[in-house]
Write a protein that holds these residues in place. Structure first.
Motif, mmCIF file in Angstrom:
data_model
loop_
_atom_site.group_PDB
_atom_site.id
_atom_site.type_symbol
_atom_site.label_atom_id
_atom_site.label_comp_id
_atom_site.label_asym_id
_atom_site.label_seq_id
_atom_site.Cartn_x
_atom_site.Cartn_y
_atom_site.Cartn_z
ATOM 1 N N VAL A 19 24.737 -8.810 49.506
ATOM 2 C CA VAL A 19 24.577 -7.798 48.464
ATOM 3 C C VAL A 19 25.656 -7.951 47.397
ATOM 4 O O VAL A 19 25.386 -7.945 46.190
ATOM 5 N N ALA A 62 25.159 -9.456 55.522
ATOM 6 C CA ALA A 62 24.433 -8.502 54.690
ATOM 7 C C ALA A 62 25.320 -7.975 53.568
ATOM 8 O O ALA A 62 24.896 -7.878 52.408
ATOM 9 N N ALA A 63 26.567 -7.641 53.905
ATOM 10 C CA ALA A 63 27.491 -7.121 52.899
ATOM 11 C C ALA A 63 27.766 -8.162 51.817
ATOM 12 O O ALA A 63 27.747 -7.857 50.615
ATOM 13 N N VAL A 84 26.185 -8.253 59.936
ATOM 14 C CA VAL A 84 26.794 -7.169 59.165
ATOM 15 C C VAL A 84 27.592 -7.754 58.007
ATOM 16 O O VAL A 84 27.466 -7.326 56.851
ATOM 17 N N VAL A 90 22.595 -1.681 59.638
ATOM 18 C CA VAL A 90 23.960 -2.198 59.758
ATOM 19 C C VAL A 90 24.813 -1.256 60.598
ATOM 20 O O VAL A 90 25.583 -1.675 61.472
ATOM 21 N N GLY A 91 24.657 0.052 60.362
ATOM 22 C CA GLY A 91 25.410 1.033 61.137
ATOM 23 C C GLY A 91 25.086 0.981 62.620
ATOM 24 O O GLY A 91 25.977 1.120 63.474
ATOM 25 N N HIS A 126 14.244 -6.924 51.321
ATOM 26 C CA HIS A 126 15.419 -7.411 50.611
ATOM 27 C C HIS A 126 14.988 -7.915 49.251
ATOM 28 O O HIS A 126 13.810 -8.049 48.962
ATOM 29 N N TRP A 133 20.827 -0.380 55.437
ATOM 30 C CA TRP A 133 22.217 -0.032 55.715
ATOM 31 C C TRP A 133 22.336 0.798 56.990
ATOM 32 O O TRP A 133 23.342 0.702 57.709
ATOM 33 N N LEU A 142 16.908 -3.813 59.510
ATOM 34 C CA LEU A 142 17.295 -4.713 58.428
ATOM 35 C C LEU A 142 16.134 -5.608 58.014
ATOM 36 O O LEU A 142 15.878 -5.822 56.825
ATOM 37 N N LEU A 185 19.564 -4.353 49.599
ATOM 38 C CA LEU A 185 19.229 -3.737 50.879
ATOM 39 C C LEU A 185 18.986 -2.253 50.666
ATOM 40 O O LEU A 185 19.720 -1.590 49.939
ATOM 41 N N THR A 186 17.959 -1.733 51.318
ATOM 42 C CA THR A 186 17.602 -0.325 51.178
ATOM 43 C C THR A 186 18.503 0.540 52.054
ATOM 44 O O THR A 186 19.312 0.046 52.842
ATOM 45 N N GLY A 187 18.303 1.870 51.933
ATOM 46 C CA GLY A 187 19.048 2.787 52.788
ATOM 47 C C GLY A 187 18.760 2.544 54.254
ATOM 48 O O GLY A 187 19.663 2.634 55.102
#
Length: 306
Positions: free
Chosen positions: A263, A259-260, A256, A278-279, A144, A275, A139, A270-272
């Motif tokens: 956005v 971040a959500a 998490v 985050v996972g 960002h 994310w 992250l 946030l880039t791929g």
């Protein structure tokens, strides 16, 4: 019979509320300083927590020199955390500031437990924390879209690390005091009440811009009551059931949520890879909460002897 998942669920509920702080703070007046927002949140919220605890909080402080030293150490963390945390978000953005502040906390908590208590962490805890920490790193490193920091991202990251040390300090102190026989309500009241003696005078000096507009008052009231007072009631109750190191890892759910919301509401990008981070944080939380048949979960503070 006490459910083994009750503690982790309470910590996760608190972390969800904490995750709204950066987004809520973004609605404060432009000239309201991060210091005033942090001081208001945990200063006023600290008074509410002390009021809820009542006389029991003062009973903690009368527990002898060793207990008082531990309470003062925790109160120092209470003071450092919000001032560094809200400034980190102002400089580095909601997502990055929150991730760094919470992502490093398990490391500091584990270090405190290892050095002061001789606690041995299990492999499952290390795996869960490693997954969550790697997710936090993704992250941070993936970048960002917030320009709020004005190019002070590095300083924001450094303050995030300082905030995580403060958070770990009061989580560790709170857990130790609870295990000495004090109620979670009394302990949280004592720590945050002590912290309020420093934060409220600071708020009186810096809070003019925040209190000068109805919008600022609404932001301060929300932050003090919901992600501070209510969340720390949940956190204190959960802390009575888990180790400080496990609690700080569970609290990684906060970035998490942050971040959500950053956005969806604040407009950060946030880039791929972010994310994916985050996972990994979510995966670490699932590993930490998992219990195999016949084995006590390390979240409950019982070592598996591996």
């Amino acid at each position: 019979m006490r459910r083994p998942t009750a503690g982790p669920v309470l910590i996760l509920a608190a972390a969800t509320l904490w995750g709204t702080t950066g987004t809520a703070a973004s609605f404060a007046p432009d000239d309201a300083s991060a210091l005033s927002i942090g001081a208001a949140t945990m200063g006023v919220g600290g008074l509410l927590t002390l009021a809820l605890a009542g006389r029991s909080a003062f009973g903690v402080l009368r527990g002898g020199p060793a207990v008082l030293r531990r309470a003062l150490f925790g109160a120092l963390g209470v003071v450092v955390y919000p001032l560094a945390f809200y400034t980190a978000m102002a400089w580095a953005g909601v997502a990055v500031g929150t991730v760094v502040s919470l992502g490093c906390a398990p490391v500091f908590a584990a270090l405190l437990e290892r050095v002061l208590d001789g606690t041995r962490l299990t492999r499952s805890w290390l795996a869960a924390t490693g997954s969550a920490a790697f997710g936090c790193a993704l992250l941070v490193l993936s970048g960002h879209g917030s320009a709020a920091g004005g190019g002070r991202v590095t300083g924001g990251v450094a303050l995030g690390v300082l905030a995580s040390a403060g958070y770990a300090a009061y989580a560790y102190s709170g857990a130790r005091l609870i295990r000495c026989g004090h109620s979670s309500r009394a302990v949280m009241g004592a720590l945050f009440g002590l912290g309020a003696t420093v934060l409220l005078p600071l708020f009186a000096v810096t809070g003019g811009a925040l209190l000068g507009e109805p919008r600022g008052l609404a932001v301060a009231a929300y932050l003090a009551v919901i992600p501070m007072w209510l969340a720390y009631v949940l956190f204190g109750t959960g802390l009575a059931r888990v180790r400080a190191s496990a609690a700080t890892t569970l609290s990684l759910f906060e970035p998490v949520v942050a971040a959500a919301l950053g956005v969806a509401v604040v407009g950060e990008r946030l880039t791929g890879a972010a994310w994916a981070g985050v996972g990994l944080v979510v995966l670490g939380l699932l590993v930490l909460m998992a219990r195999r048949p016949g084995v006590r979960s390390p979240v409950g503070g019982i070592h598996q002897g591996r």
